[in-house]
Write a protein that holds these residues in place. Structure first.
Motif, short mmCIF file in Angstrom:
data_model
loop_
_atom_site.label_atom_id
_atom_site.label_comp_id
_atom_site.label_asym_id
_atom_site.label_seq_id
_atom_site.Cartn_x
_atom_site.Cartn_y
_atom_site.Cartn_z
N THR A 1 -31.30 -6.19 -42.97
CA THR A 1 -29.97 -6.60 -43.44
C THR A 1 -28.91 -5.68 -42.85
O THR A 1 -27.90 -6.15 -42.30
CB THR A 1 -29.91 -6.51 -44.98
OG1 THR A 1 -31.06 -7.13 -45.52
CG2 THR A 1 -28.66 -7.17 -45.52
N TYR B 1 -28.43 -6.26 -39.17
CA TYR B 1 -27.71 -7.50 -38.92
C TYR B 1 -26.21 -7.32 -39.17
O TYR B 1 -25.38 -7.79 -38.38
CB TYR B 1 -28.27 -8.62 -39.82
CG TYR B 1 -27.51 -9.91 -39.69
CD1 TYR B 1 -27.69 -10.72 -38.57
CD2 TYR B 1 -26.60 -10.32 -40.67
CE1 TYR B 1 -26.99 -11.90 -38.42
CE2 TYR B 1 -25.89 -11.50 -40.53
CZ TYR B 1 -26.10 -12.28 -39.41
OH TYR B 1 -25.39 -13.43 -39.26
N VAL B 2 -25.87 -6.61 -40.26
CA VAL B 2 -24.45 -6.40 -40.58
C VAL B 2 -23.78 -5.61 -39.45
O VAL B 2 -22.68 -5.95 -39.00
CB VAL B 2 -24.30 -5.66 -41.93
CG1 VAL B 2 -22.86 -5.27 -42.15
CG2 VAL B 2 -24.79 -6.54 -43.06
N SER C 1 -23.39 -8.07 -36.48
CA SER C 1 -22.63 -9.31 -36.58
C SER C 1 -21.19 -9.13 -37.04
O SER C 1 -20.34 -9.96 -36.75
CB SER C 1 -23.36 -10.27 -37.53
OG SER C 1 -23.33 -9.73 -38.83
N ARG C 2 -20.88 -8.05 -37.77
CA ARG C 2 -19.51 -7.92 -38.32
C ARG C 2 -18.60 -7.20 -37.33
O ARG C 2 -19.01 -6.24 -36.67
CB ARG C 2 -19.52 -7.14 -39.63
CG ARG C 2 -20.28 -7.80 -40.75
CD ARG C 2 -19.67 -9.13 -41.13
NE ARG C 2 -20.68 -10.16 -40.94
CZ ARG C 2 -20.56 -11.41 -41.32
NH1 ARG C 2 -19.46 -11.82 -41.91
NH2 ARG C 2 -21.53 -12.27 -41.10
N GLY C 3 -17.35 -7.64 -37.27
CA GLY C 3 -16.38 -7.02 -36.39
C GLY C 3 -15.52 -5.98 -37.08
O GLY C 3 -14.85 -5.20 -36.43
N ASN C 4 -15.56 -5.99 -38.41
CA ASN C 4 -14.76 -5.04 -39.17
C ASN C 4 -15.44 -3.68 -39.18
O ASN C 4 -16.62 -3.57 -39.51
CB ASN C 4 -14.59 -5.58 -40.60
CG ASN C 4 -13.68 -4.72 -41.43
OD1 ASN C 4 -13.94 -3.54 -41.60
ND2 ASN C 4 -12.61 -5.31 -41.93
N LYS D 1 -17.10 -2.59 -42.45
CA LYS D 1 -18.32 -3.34 -42.72
C LYS D 1 -19.46 -2.85 -41.82
O LYS D 1 -20.60 -2.76 -42.25
CB LYS D 1 -18.08 -4.84 -42.50
CG LYS D 1 -17.24 -5.45 -43.60
CD LYS D 1 -17.06 -6.93 -43.38
CE LYS D 1 -16.09 -7.49 -44.42
NZ LYS D 1 -15.63 -8.83 -44.08
N LYS D 2 -19.12 -2.51 -40.59
CA LYS D 2 -20.13 -1.94 -39.69
C LYS D 2 -20.71 -0.66 -40.28
O LYS D 2 -21.92 -0.44 -40.26
CB LYS D 2 -19.49 -1.62 -38.34
CG LYS D 2 -19.66 -2.69 -37.29
CD LYS D 2 -19.18 -2.15 -35.96
CE LYS D 2 -18.96 -3.24 -34.94
NZ LYS D 2 -20.17 -3.97 -34.58
N GLY E 1 -23.04 -1.42 -43.09
CA GLY E 1 -24.32 -1.86 -42.54
C GLY E 1 -25.15 -0.68 -42.05
O GLY E 1 -26.35 -0.59 -42.29
N GLU F 1 -10.14 -4.50 -37.07
CA GLU F 1 -10.96 -5.61 -36.60
C GLU F 1 -11.23 -5.43 -35.12
O GLU F 1 -10.29 -5.27 -34.32
CB GLU F 1 -10.25 -6.95 -36.84
CG GLU F 1 -10.06 -7.31 -38.30
CD GLU F 1 -11.36 -7.61 -39.01
OE1 GLU F 1 -12.34 -8.01 -38.35
OE2 GLU F 1 -11.41 -7.44 -40.25
N GLU F 2 -12.52 -5.50 -34.75
CA GLU F 2 -12.90 -5.18 -33.38
C GLU F 2 -12.23 -6.07 -32.34
O GLU F 2 -11.74 -5.59 -31.32
CB GLU F 2 -14.42 -5.30 -33.25
CG GLU F 2 -15.01 -4.23 -32.39
CD GLU F 2 -16.53 -4.30 -32.42
OE1 GLU F 2 -17.14 -3.26 -32.21
OE2 GLU F 2 -17.10 -5.38 -32.66
#
Lengths: 122, 503
Positions: free
Chosen positions: A23, A26-27, A30-33, A36-37, A40, A111-112
């Protein structure tokens, strides 16, 4: 024939560790923030802590205390190692958050894809 | 050599000098004083690694038990031929980079951050030295994170804002790599119940190939290899490297390019050869076949990409990825000559890339940036700097009488031993591509004079930048002619690794 369910439930900790690991991984991908990265990334490294702690645990055993009443001890070494790894994890998160704050100051976004657009427009 | 009882303590002093100097830098108010302490600490650490090299040359490998705890229980520091060689690379580069830093840092980093900068650089150095000197797998992970965390912060100190995103990207990929390594070490521990590298080697050798534990071993090895490949920027996992090297301050790029990836290669060698053993790794896990294709791809693709870069620092970063390909290619050939060529190239690449990135620092000190256009007319205005670039470039291509030639020579010899002509062709093609990308810069600097000349503005770089640069250039030429010292060291280290012992 009941060895298979026993095996699955006996490995419960490992299943949890693998699930959390995937999980988190994956975070991160997949996440651009950026925050959030980092979340993860934390999930990913924390799952490894669970893996280590599970290695040292023996069912029904206590902490290694010299006593007449207890004879079965858990291995404390992996637990001690993980204390160090937790400190490393905290430091990594701190550096990551500091970088994110600086990125927000400079770019006005975390945001990436928006950062990429701002870099290319220069 | 006189046998002193204190000689065993050298191993711990190797790490302690920079590690103790770092908080001292933080406590001082003045950046100038912090620089002085950092320089003295790095020189002391160089002296220690030279002494260590001499000691193990005479007395064999050196073991130091921390706190007097005997080997499998306590943490041991263990220095053998390979680690002494890598220690020398790291501490010599640090000792040269520190005097260079004084001027370059004052131009590129805000004054109030100077003491923080030197503290971070020292911690990074301590981490890299610690990885090499320790004989304990988990301790190695801790030192790895120590050096990585400080290098993320160092890269983020770059002037342009893209340094921040580069550092973040490196942080994410570096942490994933380090976590993979942590999983690998955990699996090895679950299998053997020990973290001491020598003890691990003994216990793993006892596991029969048919046992259940064998599968754990393969999984552990898979995690470790991917983790190390991320850290050493093996071709498909190199994505963090170009941005990190391009946007970091010049001093940081010089130091990291010359040392960090080499230490990652060292970790790969230590785990594959000293713990798992070369026969197991190559015959059952086919490390050679796994590494061969990425190495060849790195040499060709990264060199091709380098040709099309206009930021010269980024060009050299891609060239670094290609050069790492040469090192892993040497390892993957699975022969004494190949391994020796790989280890030798660690040393020679540190010399040439260190010098080339120092040139970038000098140019950015005078001109402000290092785009291809900025090099116009520099052949005349900064003759010493550009002459250094030419010699460093020749060494990168592998022209005879430079250090680069020696490692390419042994690499080609190793490729011919295996009888695969195509590998030899790839090595030569890589050198030809290096000729193209170095020539672009040389042509711009010497044959493309700038029209308007502001005489007093762009002149030669100051002596404190030129002297460390020319010491490295001198080393490039010296070790291209008198090859005995590095070749003997590399050969000795390679034989020790192939024997599978830490001797």
């Amino acid at each position: 024939m009941d060895s298979i369910p026993m095996n699955v439930s006996g490995h419960f900790n490992y299943w949890v560790a693998i699930f959390l690991m995937m999980t988190g991984f994956y975070v991160v991908i997949s996440r651009g923030n950026l925050i959030k990265k980092l979340i993860g990334l934390n999930l990913f490294s924390t799952s490894v802590f669970i893996l280590y702690i599970s290695l040292g645990k023996i069912h029904g055993a206590t902490a290694p205390i010299a006593s007449e009443t207890f004879h079965l001890y858990s291995n404390p070494l992996p637990h001690v190692l993980i204390l160090t790894a937790i400190v490393v994890g905290v430091a990594t998160t701190a550096v990551g958050l500091a970088l994110t704050a600086r990125i927000y100051e400079q770019y006005g976004t975390i945001e990436e894809d928006e950062i990429r657009i701002k870099d290319e427009s220069l | 050599m006189i046998h002193l009882p204190h000689l065993a303590h050298l191993a711990i002093w190797q790490v302690l000098f920079p590690l103790l100097a770092a908080p001292l830098c933080l406590l001082l108010r003045s950046g100038r004083l912090a620089w002085l302490i950092a320089t003295l600490a790095s020189w002391a650490s160089l002296a220690v690694s030279v002494l260590l090299l001499r000691t193990i040359n005479c007395n064999g490998p050196l073991t130091y038990n921390l706190g007097g705890w005997p080997a499998p229980w306590g943490i041991t520091y263990h220095v053998d031929a390979l680690s002494a060689f890598v220690l020398l690379i790291v501490s010599a580069m640090a000792a040269l980079v520190m005097p260079y830093a004084a001027k370059s840092v004052s131009r590129e980093i805000d004054v109030e951050n100077h003491r923080l900068f030197y503290a971070l650089l020292l911690i990074c150095q301590a981490g890299l030295l610690g990885i090499v000197v320790t004989g304990d797998a988990f301790n190695m992970y801790v030192f790895l994170e120590l050096s990585s965390l400080s290098s993320y912060a160092l890269i983020a100190l770059g002037k342009r804002r893209r340094a921040l995103t580069a550092a973040f990207q490196y942080l994410v990929m570096g942490t994933i790599g380090a976590t993979f390594i942590l999983i690998g070490i955990g699996l090895l521990y679950s299998l053997t119940g020990t973290l001491n590298i020598q003890d691990l080697a003994v216990r793993i050798a006892l596991i029969p190939t048919s046992a259940v534990g064998h599968r754990t071993l393969i999984t552990a090895f898979a995690f470790l290899t991917v983790g190390f490949s991320l850290k050493l920027a093996l071709f498909p996992l190199h994505l963090w490297l170009p941005n990190a090297y391009t946007y970091a301050p010049s001093v940081v790029t010089t130091f990291l390019a010359a040392t960090a990836t080499k230490v990652a290669v060292y970790m790969l060698l230590r785990f594959s050869f000293s713990i798992l053993g070369s026969r197991f790794v190559f015959e059952q896990l086919t490390l050679g076949k796994i590494m061969l294709l990425p190495s060849l791809a790195a040499i060709i693709i990264a060199s091709l990409v380098a040709i099309f870069q206009y930021d010269i620092k980024r060009m050299l970063a891609y060239s670094s990825i290609a050069q790492i390909g040469y090192m892993t290619l040497g390892i993957s050939l699975n022969s004494h000559t190949g391994l020796m060529a790989g280890i030798l190239h660690m040393f020679n690449h540190a010399l040439m890339k260190g010098a080339l990135f120092m040139v970038m620092g000098a140019v950015s000190y005078r001109v402000g940036s290092v785009y291809l256009n900025d090099f116009r007319g520099l052949g005349r205005r900064m003759p010493w700097t550009m002459a250094a670039f030419v010699i460093g470039g020749l060494s990168l291509m592998g022209v005879p009488l430079t250090a680069g030639f020696i490692s390419k020579w042994f690499l080609i010899e190793a490729a011919l031993e295996t009888g695969w002509w195509s590998i030899t062709a790839v090595i030569l093609l890589g050198s030809l591509l290096a000729v193209i990308y170095i020539w672009r810069v040389v042509e711009t600097a010497y044959f493309n004079p700038l029209q308007e000349i502001e005489d007093d503005e762009h002149t030669e770089a100051p002596a404190s930048l030129l002297i460390p640069l020319w010491i490295l250039i001198g080393a490039n030429i010296y070790f291209g002619i008198d090859t005995s010292v590095p070749v003997d060291m590399a050969s000795w280290a390679a034989s020790a690794l192939l024997e599978g012992t830490m001797r």
